[in-house]
Scaffold this active site. Structure first.
Site, PDB file in Angstrom:
ATOM      1  N   ASP A  49      10.762  14.478  29.171  1.00 47.04           N
ATOM      2  CA  ASP A  49       9.644  15.340  28.776  1.00 47.04           C
ATOM      3  C   ASP A  49       9.991  16.804  29.008  1.00 47.04           C
ATOM      4  OD1 ASP A  49       6.380  14.491  28.424  1.00 47.04           O
ATOM      5  OD2 ASP A  49       6.811  16.608  28.817  1.00 47.04           O
ATOM      6  N   ASN A 102       7.994   9.968  20.790  1.00 50.29           N
ATOM      7  CA  ASN A 102       6.561  10.164  20.960  1.00 50.29           C
ATOM      8  C   ASN A 102       6.177  11.614  21.240  1.00 50.29           C
ATOM      9  OD1 ASN A 102       3.748   9.272  22.172  1.00 50.29           O
ATOM     10  ND2 ASN A 102       4.800  10.366  23.835  1.00 50.29           N
ATOM     11  N   TYR A 169       0.556  19.769  11.380  1.00 47.71           N
ATOM     12  CA  TYR A 169       0.545  18.447  12.036  1.00 47.71           C
ATOM     13  C   TYR A 169       0.585  17.335  10.984  1.00 47.71           C
ATOM     14  CZ  TYR A 169      -0.860  14.907  15.502  1.00 47.71           C
ATOM     15  OH  TYR A 169      -0.908  13.810  16.330  1.00 47.71           O
ATOM     16  N   LYS A 173       3.589  14.644  10.478  1.00 45.51           N
ATOM     17  CA  LYS A 173       3.388  13.200  10.677  1.00 45.51           C
ATOM     18  C   LYS A 173       3.696  12.408   9.401  1.00 45.51           C
ATOM     19  CE  LYS A 173       2.272  13.394  15.051  1.00 45.51           C
ATOM     20  NZ  LYS A 173       3.175  12.842  16.080  1.00 45.51           N
ATOM     21  N   ILE A 202      -6.946   9.520  20.136  1.00 45.78           N
ATOM     22  CA  ILE A 202      -6.776   8.805  21.405  1.00 45.78           C
ATOM     23  C   ILE A 202      -7.123   9.760  22.544  1.00 45.78           C
ATOM     24  CG2 ILE A 202      -5.129   7.499  22.830  1.00 45.78           C
ATOM     25  CD1 ILE A 202      -5.579   6.273  20.004  1.00 45.78           C
ATOM     26  N   THR A 204      -6.408  11.494  25.254  1.00 45.43           N
ATOM     27  CA  THR A 204      -5.253  11.906  26.076  1.00 45.43           C
ATOM     28  C   THR A 204      -5.351  13.408  26.319  1.00 45.43           C
ATOM     29  OG1 THR A 204      -3.785  12.656  24.282  1.00 45.43           O
ATOM     30  CG2 THR A 204      -3.817  10.277  24.736  1.00 45.43           C
TER      31      THR A 204
HETATM   32  N1  LIG Z   1      -4.044  11.896  21.260  1.00 41.80           N
HETATM   33  C1  LIG Z   1      -4.242  11.633  19.975  1.00 41.80           C
HETATM   34  O1  LIG Z   1      -5.386  11.659  19.467  1.00 41.80           O
HETATM   35  C2  LIG Z   1      -3.092  11.245  19.083  1.00 41.80           C
HETATM   36  C3  LIG Z   1      -3.372  10.629  17.860  1.00 41.80           C
HETATM   37  C4  LIG Z   1      -2.328  10.263  17.017  1.00 41.80           C
HETATM   38  C5  LIG Z   1      -1.023  10.535  17.386  1.00 41.80           C
HETATM   39  N2  LIG Z   1      -0.778  11.152  18.566  1.00 41.80           N
HETATM   40  C6  LIG Z   1       0.619  11.441  18.880  1.00 41.80           C
HETATM   41  O2  LIG Z   1       0.967  10.763  20.060  1.00 41.80           O
HETATM   42  C7  LIG Z   1       2.041  11.445  20.693  1.00 41.80           C
HETATM   43  C8  LIG Z   1       1.710  11.617  22.167  1.00 41.80           C
HETATM   44  O3  LIG Z   1       0.580  12.430  22.297  1.00 41.80           O
HETATM   45  P1  LIG Z   1      -0.495  12.290  23.472  1.00 41.80           P
HETATM   46  O4  LIG Z   1      -1.809  12.227  22.827  1.00 41.80           O
HETATM   47  O5  LIG Z   1      -0.087  11.220  24.410  1.00 41.80           O
HETATM   48  O6  LIG Z   1      -0.374  13.742  24.099  1.00 41.80           O
HETATM   49  P2  LIG Z   1       0.097  14.290  25.521  1.00 41.80           P
HETATM   50  O7  LIG Z   1      -0.073  15.766  25.426  1.00 41.80           O
HETATM   51  O8  LIG Z   1      -0.573  13.540  26.617  1.00 41.80           O
HETATM   52  O9  LIG Z   1       1.641  13.904  25.549  1.00 41.80           O
HETATM   53  C9  LIG Z   1       2.608  14.578  24.796  1.00 41.80           C
HETATM   54  C10 LIG Z   1       3.802  14.820  25.690  1.00 41.80           C
HETATM   55  O10 LIG Z   1       4.824  15.417  24.884  1.00 41.80           O
HETATM   56  C11 LIG Z   1       5.443  16.407  25.684  1.00 41.80           C
HETATM   57  N3  LIG Z   1       6.106  17.392  24.836  1.00 41.80           N
HETATM   58  C12 LIG Z   1       5.521  18.392  24.102  1.00 41.80           C
HETATM   59  N4  LIG Z   1       6.469  19.119  23.498  1.00 41.80           N
HETATM   60  C13 LIG Z   1       7.667  18.572  23.844  1.00 41.80           C
HETATM   61  C14 LIG Z   1       9.014  18.897  23.545  1.00 41.80           C
HETATM   62  N5  LIG Z   1       9.330  19.943  22.787  1.00 41.80           N
HETATM   63  N6  LIG Z   1       9.979  18.118  24.070  1.00 41.80           N
HETATM   64  C15 LIG Z   1       9.685  17.075  24.871  1.00 41.80           C
HETATM   65  N7  LIG Z   1       8.435  16.742  25.212  1.00 41.80           N
HETATM   66  C16 LIG Z   1       7.437  17.479  24.696  1.00 41.80           C
HETATM   67  C17 LIG Z   1       4.329  17.015  26.509  1.00 41.80           C
HETATM   68  O11 LIG Z   1       4.830  17.699  27.653  1.00 41.80           O
HETATM   69  C18 LIG Z   1       3.498  15.783  26.842  1.00 41.80           C
HETATM   70  O12 LIG Z   1       3.869  15.203  28.074  1.00 41.80           O
HETATM   71  C19 LIG Z   1       2.209  12.771  19.931  1.00 41.80           C
HETATM   72  O13 LIG Z   1       3.282  12.648  19.024  1.00 41.80           O
HETATM   73  C20 LIG Z   1       0.905  12.897  19.178  1.00 41.80           C
HETATM   74  O14 LIG Z   1       1.030  13.667  17.999  1.00 41.80           O
HETATM   75  C21 LIG Z   1      -1.779  11.503  19.432  1.00 41.80           C
END
Ligand SMILES: NC(=O)c1ccc[n+]([C@@H]2O[C@H](COP(=O)([O-])OP(=O)(O)OC[C@H]3O[C@@H](n4cnc5c(N)ncnc54)[C@H](O)[C@@H]3O)[C@@H](O)[C@H]2O)c1
Length: 262
Positions: A49, A102, A169, A173, A202, A204
């Protein structure tokens, strides 16, 4: 006609025993839930991360739960950093079999005609280029391991539909879904399965800056009447990584409380 019989999995607690998984963006949210679930299935997990301190703390927590985990700093926008994280997995656990790409960011909410150019670049670099760089360095190592590895790329429902105010975004995606299909076309014959998941919204830290009205607005878009939990996405990812999904490749799987059904 030939069929390849698949042995039924009887012990989910050991289904990833001896395998090593790299999960990008796993200091929190969906990545952390996935790393924990893989670790509970017996995998060695690399918590990679941008948030180095968060990654260390997450790995320590998983180790305290009896999981074989190690942390590495990673910036998916930098190819050399991705290459180093993959090498870290090899150096620490002896190879790489599974990967979950992710890491992602949200970006501002602004209509396309006013979207900040730097923000656009940042979102594309992280959410799209980052997935390409990850597969670019993971695939040769997974192929060399010859264990029939698998990759899951974390897209979004916004890999198949638009969303006002999120052009970067949504574009990123959709691109992740295309990268997934292409890698699957290239690597399925080598026994490496590549799939994508499309979570609905989600609960988060990614949504942490949202006020209550915006949050409730998102809830109303899901016929399930709530947002999803990270663990619910992790279950799908882990299934797709497992041998239980042995004929699933090159496809994009929704986990969205019926968001895209209406
Ligand atoms: N939360 C939602 O509603 C949702 C919905 C659909 C998809 N997603 C996708 O799920 C994935 C995880 O998101 P989440 O909701 O768990 O968010 P989150 O913010 O909890 O986790 C994302 C993580 O990615 C890390 N990160 C950011 N930029 C980075 C980089 N350049 N290099 C390495 N790490 C990096 C962050 O430090 C963080 O720990 C993402 O790709 C997001 O687009 C999230």
């Amino acid at each position: 006609m030939s069929t390849t019989p698949v042995a039924p999995v009887t012990d989910y607690a050991a289904e990833f025993a001896g395998k090593t998984a790299l999960v990008t963006g796993s200091a929190s949210g969906i990545g952390l839930a996935t790393a924990r679930r893989l670790g509970r299935g017996g995998a060695n997990v690399v918590i990679a991360d941008f948030n180095e301190q968060g990654a260390k703390e997450a790995a320590e927590t998983l180790v305290s739960e009896g999981i074989k985990a190690a942390a590495v700093a990673l910036d998916v926008t930098k190819p050399a950093s991705v290459e180093a994280a993959v090498q870290f997995a090899v150096d620490t656990f002896g190879g790489l079999d599974l990967a979950v790409n992710n890491a992602g960011i949200g970006g501002p909410s602004t209509p396309t005609g006013a979207y900040d150019i730097d923000a656009y670049d940042r979102v594309i670099r992280t959410n799209l280029d980052g997935v390409f760089y990850s597969m670019r360095y993971e695939l040769p190592v997974i192929e060399a391991a010859a264990t029939g590895g698998a990759i899951v790329n974390v897209a979004s429902i916004l890999g198949s539909v638009g969303f006002a105010g999120s052009p970067a975004y949504v574009a990123a995606k959709h691109g992740v879904v295309g990268l997934t299909k292409t890698a699957a076309a290239e690597y399925s014959a080598k026994g490496i399965r590549v799939n994508a998941v499309g979570p609905g919204f989600i609960d988060t830290p990614l949504l942490k800056e949202m006020d209550k009205a915006a949050y409730d607005g998102l809830v109303s878009l899901h016929p399930a009447g709530r947002l999803g939990q990270s663990e619910e996405v992790a279950e799908l990812i882990v299934f797709l990584l497992s041998d239980r999904a042995s004929f699933i490749a090159g496809s994009y799987h929704l986990v969205d409380g019926a968001y895209t059904a209406v």
